[in-house]
Design a protein around this motif. Structure first.
Motif, PDB file in Angstrom:
ATOM      1  N   GLN A   1       0.855  -1.170   0.000  1.00 52.45           N
ATOM      2  CA  GLN A   1       0.000   0.000   0.000  1.00 52.45           C
ATOM      3  C   GLN A   1       0.900   1.232   0.000  1.00 52.45           C
ATOM      4  O   GLN A   1       1.937   1.254   0.657  1.00 52.45           O
ATOM      5  CB  GLN A   1      -0.901   0.025   1.240  1.00 52.45           C
ATOM      6  CG  GLN A   1      -1.877  -1.131   1.292  1.00 52.45           C
ATOM      7  CD  GLN A   1      -2.862  -0.964   2.434  1.00 52.45           C
ATOM      8  OE1 GLN A   1      -3.973  -0.503   2.249  1.00 52.45           O
ATOM      9  NE2 GLN A   1      -2.454  -1.342   3.629  1.00 52.45           N
ATOM     10  N   PHE A   2       0.489   2.265  -0.742  1.00 54.73           N
ATOM     11  CA  PHE A   2       1.279   3.480  -0.819  1.00 54.73           C
ATOM     12  C   PHE A   2       1.181   4.254   0.495  1.00 54.73           C
ATOM     13  O   PHE A   2       0.166   4.206   1.186  1.00 54.73           O
ATOM     14  CB  PHE A   2       0.814   4.344  -1.989  1.00 54.73           C
ATOM     15  CG  PHE A   2       0.952   3.658  -3.319  1.00 54.73           C
ATOM     16  CD1 PHE A   2       2.169   3.650  -3.981  1.00 54.73           C
ATOM     17  CD2 PHE A   2      -0.131   3.004  -3.899  1.00 54.73           C
ATOM     18  CE1 PHE A   2       2.299   3.007  -5.209  1.00 54.73           C
ATOM     19  CE2 PHE A   2       0.001   2.361  -5.117  1.00 54.73           C
ATOM     20  CZ  PHE A   2       1.216   2.361  -5.776  1.00 54.73           C
ATOM     21  N   LYS A   3       2.237   4.975   0.802  1.00 52.29           N
ATOM     22  CA  LYS A   3       2.338   5.686   2.070  1.00 52.29           C
ATOM     23  C   LYS A   3       2.227   7.186   1.833  1.00 52.29           C
ATOM     24  O   LYS A   3       2.888   7.727   0.952  1.00 52.29           O
ATOM     25  CB  LYS A   3       3.692   5.373   2.720  1.00 52.29           C
ATOM     26  CG  LYS A   3       3.872   5.938   4.111  1.00 52.29           C
ATOM     27  CD  LYS A   3       3.105   5.148   5.142  1.00 52.29           C
ATOM     28  CE  LYS A   3       3.427   5.616   6.562  1.00 52.29           C
ATOM     29  NZ  LYS A   3       2.629   4.911   7.565  1.00 52.29           N
ATOM     30  N   PRO A   4       1.396   7.908   2.626  1.00 51.57           N
ATOM     31  CA  PRO A   4       1.372   9.366   2.507  1.00 51.57           C
ATOM     32  C   PRO A   4       2.634   9.970   3.096  1.00 51.57           C
ATOM     33  O   PRO A   4       3.157   9.480   4.099  1.00 51.57           O
ATOM     34  CB  PRO A   4       0.130   9.772   3.308  1.00 51.57           C
ATOM     35  CG  PRO A   4      -0.061   8.664   4.288  1.00 51.57           C
ATOM     36  CD  PRO A   4       0.425   7.413   3.607  1.00 51.57           C
TER      37      PRO A   4
ATOM     38  N   TRP B   1       1.903  10.605  -2.199  1.00 51.13           N
ATOM     39  CA  TRP B   1       2.051   9.237  -1.744  1.00 51.13           C
ATOM     40  C   TRP B   1       3.219   8.602  -2.468  1.00 51.13           C
ATOM     41  O   TRP B   1       3.691   9.124  -3.471  1.00 51.13           O
ATOM     42  CB  TRP B   1       0.776   8.433  -2.033  1.00 51.13           C
ATOM     43  CG  TRP B   1      -0.486   8.994  -1.440  1.00 51.13           C
ATOM     44  CD1 TRP B   1      -1.112  10.153  -1.809  1.00 51.13           C
ATOM     45  CD2 TRP B   1      -1.282   8.423  -0.400  1.00 51.13           C
ATOM     46  NE1 TRP B   1      -2.250  10.339  -1.058  1.00 51.13           N
ATOM     47  CE2 TRP B   1      -2.384   9.286  -0.180  1.00 51.13           C
ATOM     48  CE3 TRP B   1      -1.183   7.252   0.360  1.00 51.13           C
ATOM     49  CZ2 TRP B   1      -3.367   9.028   0.751  1.00 51.13           C
ATOM     50  CZ3 TRP B   1      -2.160   6.984   1.308  1.00 51.13           C
ATOM     51  CH2 TRP B   1      -3.246   7.865   1.497  1.00 51.13           C
ATOM     52  N   GLY B   2       3.685   7.458  -1.980  1.00 50.42           N
ATOM     53  CA  GLY B   2       4.765   6.802  -2.691  1.00 50.42           C
ATOM     54  C   GLY B   2       5.240   5.540  -2.007  1.00 50.42           C
ATOM     55  O   GLY B   2       4.740   5.146  -0.948  1.00 50.42           O
TER      56      GLY B   2
ATOM     57  N   GLY C   1       9.524  12.423  -0.145  1.00 52.09           N
ATOM     58  CA  GLY C   1       9.631  11.484   0.964  1.00 52.09           C
ATOM     59  C   GLY C   1      10.012  12.165   2.258  1.00 52.09           C
ATOM     60  O   GLY C   1      10.533  13.287   2.268  1.00 52.09           O
ATOM     61  N   ASP C   2       9.764  11.475   3.358  1.00 49.33           N
ATOM     62  CA  ASP C   2       9.993  12.032   4.691  1.00 49.33           C
ATOM     63  C   ASP C   2      10.977  11.210   5.511  1.00 49.33           C
ATOM     64  O   ASP C   2      10.994  11.289   6.732  1.00 49.33           O
ATOM     65  CB  ASP C   2       8.658  12.113   5.457  1.00 49.33           C
ATOM     66  CG  ASP C   2       7.658  13.044   4.793  1.00 49.33           C
ATOM     67  OD1 ASP C   2       8.086  13.890   3.987  1.00 49.33           O
ATOM     68  OD2 ASP C   2       6.455  12.912   5.060  1.00 49.33           O
ATOM     69  N   ALA C   3      11.780  10.391   4.838  1.00 59.31           N
ATOM     70  CA  ALA C   3      12.761   9.564   5.548  1.00 59.31           C
ATOM     71  C   ALA C   3      14.184   9.916   5.120  1.00 59.31           C
ATOM     72  O   ALA C   3      15.069   9.072   5.114  1.00 59.31           O
ATOM     73  CB  ALA C   3      12.484   8.079   5.316  1.00 59.31           C
TER      74      ALA C   3
END
Length: 640
Positions: A179-182, A337-338, A380-382
């Motif tokens: 599932q894609f992640k916001p 998302w991604g 992205g947020d990582a």
């Protein structure tokens, strides 16, 4: 700058961030539970190759090259079909072949590049010479991107020769694993601020001037958008689009705009549900859709807004993008998302190669570009280690990776910064002020430093609390460097010795060795404030109403979306593939007084450093929007 103090102990930040990143006591393996029932009905998408792909790429380049006879000479859907889509006979032969096995064609998209089909599992097994099997996690829901129960092929599917001969690129949807992640998150150190304590704009201004409670009015002040409003540029005549996997209530967006005192076009939101539409609720990501609409529509207050929402599956995601380009009704579009780019590769999927899904999405993005639709995706947020939100240390290694579809060469990748601020965190041993003196690349390395120096936390504990929260950036290991980045100073190749290691087993298992020295697409392209600690207000009913200290590169993508609508209105035309034009403008203006960009020379995203010029921490920097609009409006467009 402002001074603020968190309402929770620092230990809640330490534990809360780990939860946000998906850390648990262990990461579970998956176990097979048997063959997927032969009579179970599934839906997939058949994607066709564009014809003349090199010619299409060349034409796209000409649409964003000033002086070209095709500069901003964008195509209609019908013109695209004539020049670059398979002919009707190819579609019909494919449909007849699938129907002979009991697979029904549900829809053929107007651009003739995709069709959705459905039928029993047994038919798909037979046509694609594979076997779908069911799996489950041994500890359900420990993998943030993976369903607890899912199906996927046991072996690599194969396209029959007839389908290959008819131009089929891929069948998407034989797995519903991921599932894609916001790309958004709330600061856990500050999320206990009650709605009665949140500050809203006062004195007939749209801005709060309070980091963590910023509105679109603050964005306008931070990035010099206000001069456009003073010129009467407000998005009128333009349409912004949002692509998402979660449904939302338009009332939430209207509530947000009313709360901040925004003057906007009434009844401006249209919802289009693809494949039945996305789910609704906090856990489904409704807050993500709300913020996308609130930000894009808030910065372009008189633009129309079209929201496309779909179920959170790979085939529905592909369907959504092909629906968007087939409709051709939005002038710009954001997607927040991604998934890590690596997750599509065979080494991460038991030898089954899903990179054709990346290719399928990229074709839709190419069509968008040739039709003049500007696309934006959160990077992205990582930080530089994109997989850590799914496979967190110390259970897995953290190779340098980027997110898809931000890594597509036809998608503008939106990165993140932290803006100046001063604030205090309550520690066990001290209560000191942390000051961010200048805008910098976003990573929470500064919080790791603070936890050690002011709070006395051991380095490993401090680092583990916040690693690797920050803006996504780095080098694609799948997409080669596009023409607009070649020769640009600051571009990087993929780093050596990058491996995805699974430390949950003994001995540790090397899942994938990433290629070194790959001359890949660099992301992000451009950045804006994304740090939750200096973030934004969002209104989302399932999440409790008005929320403060919301952030992530999910904000930057829709902000650029709204900004592009303003630029399009000023230019009198769609803008098209923006990332290519950003590098042209950087080459032309540099960072001088008329530059459309502010150079970000400080901070990092846990690996890539902010340096003069382009870097994979913030791209070309942040926009000076008024000057960006002037630069993109200076060249005459050619009406088609």
């Amino acid at each position: 700058m402002s001074t603020r103090k968190s309402l929770s102990l620092i230990c809640s930040l330490v534990s809360g961030v780990a939860l946000t990143l998906g850390a648990t006591s262990a990461m579970a393996d998956v176990q097979p539970t048997g063959a997927t029932p032969a009579d179970e009905t599934i839906t997939t998408t058949i994607v066709f190759n564009v014809t003349h792909p090199k010619e299409l790429a060349r034409y796209i380049r000409e649409t964003v090259t000033p002086g070209s006879p095709h500069y901003r000479d964008f195509l209609s859907v019908q013109e695209f079909v004539v020049h670059y889509a398979p002919h009707h006979g190819q579609l019909q032969k494919t449909a007849s072949y699938l129907e002979s096995f009991g697979i029904k064609v549900d829809k053929i998209y107007a651009d003739h590049l995709a069709m959705t089909v459905s039928g029993p599992v047994s038919a798909f097994n037979q046509v694609f010479n594979t076997e779908l099997a069911n799996y489950q996690e041994t500890e359900p829901a420990v993998h943030p991107h993976r369903r607890a129960h899912f199906y996927r092929p046991k072996s690599q599917p194969h396209l029959p020769k007839l389908l290959q001969d008819n131009g089929v690129l891929a069948v998407v949807g034989l797995s519903n694993e991921y599932q894609f992640k916001p790309m958004s998150l709330v600061s856990t150190s500050l999320k206990q601020v009650g709605s009665d304590q949140i500050r809203l704009p006062t004195d007939n201004t749209l801005a709060t001037q309070y980091p963590g409670e910023y509105t679109v009015g603050d964005v306008a002040e931070l990035y010099n958008i206000t001069p456009l409003y003073e010129q009467g540029v407000d998005g009128k005549g333009m349409t912004v689009g949002v692509a998402t996997f979660a449904a939302f209530s338009p009332d939430d967006a209207y509530a947000y705009w009313n709360m901040i005192g925004l003057n906007y076009k009434p009844d401006r939101i249209t919802q289009i549900h693809v494949d039945g539409g996305g789910a609704y609720g906090a856990r489904a990501g409704t807050g993500e859709t709300s913020l996308d609409v609130e930000q894009s529509g808030g910065l372009a207050p008189f633009a129309d807004v079209v929201v496309y929402d779909a179920p959170n599956t790979s085939s529905a995601g592909v369907d959504m993008f092909y629906q968007i380009v087939s409709d051709n009704r939005v002038d710009s579009l954001s997607y927040s998302w991604g998934l890590p780019e690596m997750f599509y590769m065979p080494e991460m999927n038991g030898g089954v190669d899903f990179t054709s899904t990346l290719q399928s999405m990229n074709q839709a993005f190419m069509e968008a570009a040739v039709q003049g639709i500007s696309l934006f995706a959160a990077s992205g947020d990582a930080g530089a280690y994109d997989t850590t939100r799914s496979l967190p240390p110390p259970y897995f290694s953290a190779p340098l990776t980027v997110d898809a579809p931000a890594s597509s060469p036809y998608m503008t990748a939106a990165g993140g910064t932290t803006v100046p601020d001063s604030f205090g965190l309550v520690c066990r041993t001290a209560d000191q002020v942390l000051t961010i003196a200048t805008e910098r690349a976003w990573s929470w390395d500064y919080l790791a430093d603070y936890l050690q120096t002011a709070c006395g936390y051991p380095p490993a504990v401090a680092l583990g609390a916040v690693f690797s929260v920050g803006d996504g950036g780095g080098v694609s290991i799948y997409w080669p460097r596009p023409w607009y980045q070649k020769g640009m100073a600051g571009m990087q190749n993929s780093m050596p010795d990058q491996k995805m290691m699974d430390y949950t087993v003994s001995p540790p298992d090397m899942m994938m060795a990433l290629p070194a020295g790959f001359v890949g697409r660099n992301v992000p392209d451009i950045s804006m404030n994304a740090d939750p600690e200096t973030g934004y207000l969002v209104y989302s009913t399932p999440d409790g109403g008005l929320i403060a200290f919301y952030g992530g590169t999910s904000f930057v993508a829709p902000q650029l979306n709204g900004i592009t609508a303003l630029i399009g209105q000023k230019a009198g035309s769609r803008i098209g593939l923006l990332n290519a034009q950003l590098y042209q403008l950087l080459d032309k203006y540099g960072y001088g007084p008329k530059s459309p960009f502010n150079d970000m020379m400080h901070g990092n995203n846990w690996f890539w450093q902010g340096v003069p010029g382009y870097d994979p921490a913030t791209g070309v920097g942040t926009p000076n929007v008024a000057q960006l609009a002037a630069a993109l409006s200076a060249e005459p467009s050619h009406a088609h």
